[in-house]
Design a protein around this motif. Structure first.
Motif, PDB file in Angstrom:
ATOM      1  N   PRO A 393       0.785  -1.238   0.000  1.00 16.17           N
ATOM      2  CA  PRO A 393       0.000   0.000   0.000  1.00 16.17           C
ATOM      3  C   PRO A 393       0.813   1.282   0.000  1.00 16.17           C
ATOM      4  CG  PRO A 393       0.066  -0.915   2.196  1.00 16.17           C
ATOM      5  CD  PRO A 393       0.811  -1.876   1.322  1.00 16.17           C
ATOM      6  N   SER A 394       2.125   1.170   0.309  1.00 15.07           N
ATOM      7  CA  SER A 394       2.942   2.384   0.417  1.00 15.07           C
ATOM      8  C   SER A 394       3.203   2.993  -0.957  1.00 15.07           C
ATOM      9  CB  SER A 394       4.267   2.052   1.096  1.00 15.07           C
ATOM     10  OG  SER A 394       4.923   1.016   0.393  1.00 15.07           O
ATOM     11  N   ALA A 395       3.405   4.298  -0.959  1.00 12.84           N
ATOM     12  CA  ALA A 395       3.691   5.015  -2.211  1.00 12.84           C
ATOM     13  C   ALA A 395       5.060   4.593  -2.741  1.00 12.84           C
ATOM     14  CB  ALA A 395       3.656   6.511  -1.966  1.00 12.84           C
ATOM     15  N   PRO A 396       5.245   4.597  -4.052  1.00 15.27           N
ATOM     16  CA  PRO A 396       6.520   4.155  -4.639  1.00 15.27           C
ATOM     17  C   PRO A 396       7.615   5.195  -4.470  1.00 15.27           C
ATOM     18  CG  PRO A 396       5.067   4.978  -6.358  1.00 15.27           C
ATOM     19  CD  PRO A 396       4.271   5.017  -5.091  1.00 15.27           C
ATOM     20  N   SER A 397       8.831   4.747  -4.681  1.00 18.06           N
ATOM     21  CA  SER A 397       9.956   5.678  -4.745  1.00 18.06           C
ATOM     22  C   SER A 397      10.068   6.193  -6.180  1.00 18.06           C
ATOM     23  CB  SER A 397      11.250   4.974  -4.338  1.00 18.06           C
ATOM     24  OG  SER A 397      12.357   5.781  -4.661  1.00 18.06           O
ATOM     25  N   PHE A 398      10.073   7.504  -6.320  1.00 20.12           N
ATOM     26  CA  PHE A 398      10.130   8.092  -7.660  1.00 20.12           C
ATOM     27  C   PHE A 398      11.565   8.341  -8.113  1.00 20.12           C
ATOM     28  CE2 PHE A 398       5.962   9.431  -5.974  1.00 20.12           C
ATOM     29  CZ  PHE A 398       5.155   8.857  -6.935  1.00 20.12           C
ATOM     30  N   GLU A 399      12.509   7.892  -7.307  1.00 21.57           N
ATOM     31  CA  GLU A 399      13.913   8.102  -7.666  1.00 21.57           C
ATOM     32  C   GLU A 399      14.348   7.067  -8.708  1.00 21.57           C
ATOM     33  OE1 GLU A 399      15.345  10.766  -6.430  1.00 21.57           O
ATOM     34  OE2 GLU A 399      13.520  11.113  -5.261  1.00 21.57           O
ATOM     35  N   GLU A 400      15.269   7.450  -9.557  1.00 24.84           N
ATOM     36  CA  GLU A 400      15.839   6.538 -10.554  1.00 24.84           C
ATOM     37  C   GLU A 400      16.783   5.561  -9.843  1.00 24.84           C
ATOM     38  OE1 GLU A 400      15.057   6.314 -13.652  1.00 24.84           O
ATOM     39  OE2 GLU A 400      13.921   8.151 -13.989  1.00 24.84           O
ATOM     40  N   PRO A 401      16.958   4.318 -10.299  1.00 27.45           N
ATOM     41  CA  PRO A 401      16.160   3.725 -11.377  1.00 27.45           C
ATOM     42  C   PRO A 401      14.797   3.244 -10.848  1.00 27.45           C
ATOM     43  CG  PRO A 401      17.750   2.129 -10.568  1.00 27.45           C
ATOM     44  CD  PRO A 401      17.978   3.389  -9.788  1.00 27.45           C
ATOM     45  N   LEU A 402      13.789   3.374 -11.684  1.00 28.81           N
ATOM     46  CA  LEU A 402      12.447   2.943 -11.312  1.00 28.81           C
ATOM     47  C   LEU A 402      12.369   1.417 -11.345  1.00 28.81           C
ATOM     48  CD1 LEU A 402      10.409   5.555 -13.376  1.00 28.81           C
ATOM     49  CD2 LEU A 402      10.842   5.604 -10.918  1.00 28.81           C
ATOM     50  N   VAL A 403      11.742   0.837 -10.335  1.00 27.31           N
ATOM     51  CA  VAL A 403      11.646  -0.628 -10.270  1.00 27.31           C
ATOM     52  C   VAL A 403      10.187  -1.043 -10.045  1.00 27.31           C
ATOM     53  CG1 VAL A 403      13.986  -0.994  -9.421  1.00 27.31           C
ATOM     54  CG2 VAL A 403      12.138  -0.608  -7.785  1.00 27.31           C
ATOM     55  N   ASN A 404       9.851  -2.246 -10.514  1.00 29.91           N
ATOM     56  CA  ASN A 404       8.525  -2.826 -10.245  1.00 29.91           C
ATOM     57  C   ASN A 404       8.550  -3.544  -8.902  1.00 29.91           C
ATOM     58  OD1 ASN A 404       7.735  -1.923 -12.724  1.00 29.91           O
ATOM     59  ND2 ASN A 404       7.772  -3.912 -13.730  1.00 29.91           N
ATOM     60  N   TYR A 405       7.556  -3.282  -8.076  1.00 26.96           N
ATOM     61  CA  TYR A 405       7.499  -3.976  -6.786  1.00 26.96           C
ATOM     62  C   TYR A 405       6.110  -4.582  -6.553  1.00 26.96           C
ATOM     63  CZ  TYR A 405       5.287   0.342  -5.044  1.00 26.96           C
ATOM     64  OH  TYR A 405       4.441   1.416  -4.852  1.00 26.96           O
ATOM     65  N   ASN A 406       5.367  -4.815  -7.636  1.00 32.48           N
ATOM     66  CA  ASN A 406       3.999  -5.332  -7.516  1.00 32.48           C
ATOM     67  C   ASN A 406       3.934  -6.783  -7.023  1.00 32.48           C
ATOM     68  OD1 ASN A 406       5.143  -5.583 -10.247  1.00 32.48           O
ATOM     69  ND2 ASN A 406       3.324  -6.791 -10.674  1.00 32.48           N
ATOM     70  N   GLN A 407       5.062  -7.522  -7.117  1.00 36.28           N
ATOM     71  CA  GLN A 407       5.079  -8.919  -6.660  1.00 36.28           C
ATOM     72  C   GLN A 407       5.663  -9.089  -5.258  1.00 36.28           C
ATOM     73  OE1 GLN A 407       4.014 -11.864  -8.370  1.00 36.28           O
ATOM     74  NE2 GLN A 407       2.950 -10.344  -9.604  1.00 36.28           N
TER      75      GLN A 407
END
Length: 526
Positions: A393-407
């Motif tokens: 539920p936490s907001a993503p990190s918008f810093e580069e590099p962008l990563v997928n954390y949906n799993q």
């Protein structure tokens, strides 16, 4: 009857619209301001029935006419915008919020919503729930619609969290929009709305008073026959199921079950009046109990709902929820297979359900008892197939590099589950020996298991721990079909005797006999 007229009009107008406007739609695309006659008729009649509190007609239009129009006119496009239909319903603010709620639900079901549309849907839910919580809502709506509101609210929250977690594919514009609308579908906002609906509706107090005979909420299926409104009370009731579901998605199973405590799921209730609500409640209740090692509770409820679906699914074949019913049915069989492999309490399962289970997972369940790499792979497969779509539920990190954390959340829950399965590995050997003996000395059992006595005592304590759990009232309950106690270095085994059930067997034989008699009646003798 208005619904019959509207339904016929919808069918005729849909055919006419397809013939005349089809090429225009293909050339010019979707026009949000174009309102077919059948849609005008639909919104006008629906608005009228809502004002008249005609629940039967509202239900017919919501369940039948809306689905028919969607299938014929809006299979691959959204419905007309709310601005285009507002003047047909006197620009009624509450009706427009309800229409938009249906508009977004259709969009999610048929198309792929954009980020802006996801945010707009959140804003619409905020406005709608604010009206229900702080305004004067003098409506009666069908339980099906009120359940769908809560169900869709939680689904769209889950969908948004999954969407937001896939950061690699986001454009700069999407990232900017996510930064700007960081409160949209915020987990605290979602939980607060659901909790506020529970508290404002005073549904917990109503259910308590019902036990004392002072209320008739369940008896009337939540409807108010004294000219009042059912909206807040029933939304509050279904919000308890919504809270269970959200907490399961977050992996907080104890809190989820605590939220459901006011509803007695051992009895019929308003939650059983809507098939989707019934299945969702028991699916998440059973899954939460599985993860808390309360296997007996999970097995008992899975058995009841699977038997219910087996007997009634043919009546829901035309329902838009039919595919979802079948999917949840298969998932619950997989969860039941897991429960029975970890806690072999087959006596709790009806013959019909057991027969279906053996047909689907009989072979795999035999292999799951071995606790080798193949068994763990099957546990992994069944859990991955049947578990909810966990969220971070936490907001993503918008810093580069962008990563997928949906799993990430799913992997964590799978890891915890498989860790629990591995801990059960030694226990399967203990259970095998305990089933053979009524009494056995510690030294003899230690010799059979090829361990020393102190290690055996540790294993036996682990068995006790793993076959007991703490229920929702804080009491310790046993999940074991084989229990024991130790007295002077002797293990005394207590095995529960299964009750023999003859009723199911005779019923199945009677049905078979009736089938044979019917077949014989069809045969014409010369």
């Amino acid at each position: 009857m208005a619904t019959a007229y509207e339904y016929d009009d919808a069918t005729a107008a849909a055919a006419n619209y397809d013939d005349q406007a089809g090429p225009q739609r293909q050339d010019l695309g979707y026009d949000p301001n174009f309102v077919p006659d059948s849609v005008k008729s639909f919104v006008v009649h629906l608005y009228r029935h809502i004002r008249e509190k005609n629940v039967y007609e509202i239900h017919q239009m919501y369940e039948t006419s809306f689905q028919t129009l969607s299938e014929r006119l809006f299979k691959e496009t959204p419905w007309p915008s709310v601005d285009a239909v507002a003047h047909y319903v006197d620009n009624d603010h509450v009706f427009c919020l309800l229409y938009r709620e249906m508009w977004f639900r259709h969009l999610y079901a048929r198309l792929s919503p954009t980020l802006k549309q996801r945010i707009d849907s959140w804003d619409n839910y905020c406005s709608l729930f604010q009206v229900v919580l702080h305004g004067v809502v003098n409506m009666q709506l069908p339980n099906q619609w009120l359940w769908d509101m809560v169900d869709e609210f939680v689904y769209q929250f889950q969908s948004f969290c999954q969407y937001r977690a896939k950061m690699k594919t986001k454009t700069e514009q999407e990232i900017a929009l996510l930064r700007q609308h960081d409160q949209a579908w915020n987990v605290y906002g979602v939980l607060n709305f659901l909790q506020a609906l529970v508290e404002k509706s005073m549904i917990i107090q109503i259910l308590e008073q019902e036990k004392e005979g002072l209320e008739q909420f369940t008896y009337t299926d939540g409807y108010d026959y004294n000219g009042g409104s059912n909206v807040l009370k029933v939304l509050g009731y279904f919000s308890m199921v919504g809270l269970l579901r959200v907490h399961c998605l977050l992996g907080d199973y104890h809190t989820g079950l605590k939220c459901l405590l006011p509803i007695d799921i051992s009895q019929q209730g308003v939650y059983t009046s809507v098939i989707g609500s019934h299945i969702t409640t028991i699916y998440h209740y059973g899954f939460a109990n599985l993860m808390l090692r309360r296997y007996v509770d999970a097995i008992r409820e899975f058995n009841k709902i699977l038997l219910y679906i087996y007997k009634t699914k043919q009546y829901h074949q035309k329902s838009p929820q039919y595919e979802q019913i079948l999917k949840k049915n298969e998932q619950m069989y997989a969860l039941l297979a897991i429960c029975l492999s970890l806690c072999p309490q087959v006596k709790l399962v009806e013959e019909t359900v057991n027969s279906q289970l053996r047909e689907k997972y009989g072979e795999k369940m035999i292999r799951m008892q071995r606790y080798d790499d193949e068994a763990f792979a099957i546990y992994d497969e069944l859990f991955s197939y049947a578990c909810p779509k966990f969220i971070t539920p936490s907001a993503p990190s918008f810093e580069e590099p962008l990563v997928n954390y949906n799993q990430d959340a799913y992997r964590l829950q799978l890891k915890l589950f498989l860790y629990e399965v591995k801990q059960q590995q030694l226990l399967s050997g203990v259970r095998t020996f305990l089933k053979v003996y009524s009494t056995i000395s510690l030294a003899k059992l230690a010799n059979y298991m090829e361990v020393d006595e102190p290690t055996l005592r540790t294993i036996l304590m682990t068995y006790k721990h793993k076959t007991h759990a703490v229920d929702s009232e804080g009491k310790i309950i046993s999940n074991a079909d084989v229990d024991f106690y130790i007295d002077d270095d002797m293990i005394h085994v207590i095995e529960s005797k299964p009750l023999k059930r003859y009723g199911d067997y005779f019923l199945r034989q009677i049905v078979k006999l009736e089938g044979v008699i019917n077949d014989m009646d069809r045969i014409k003798l010369d």
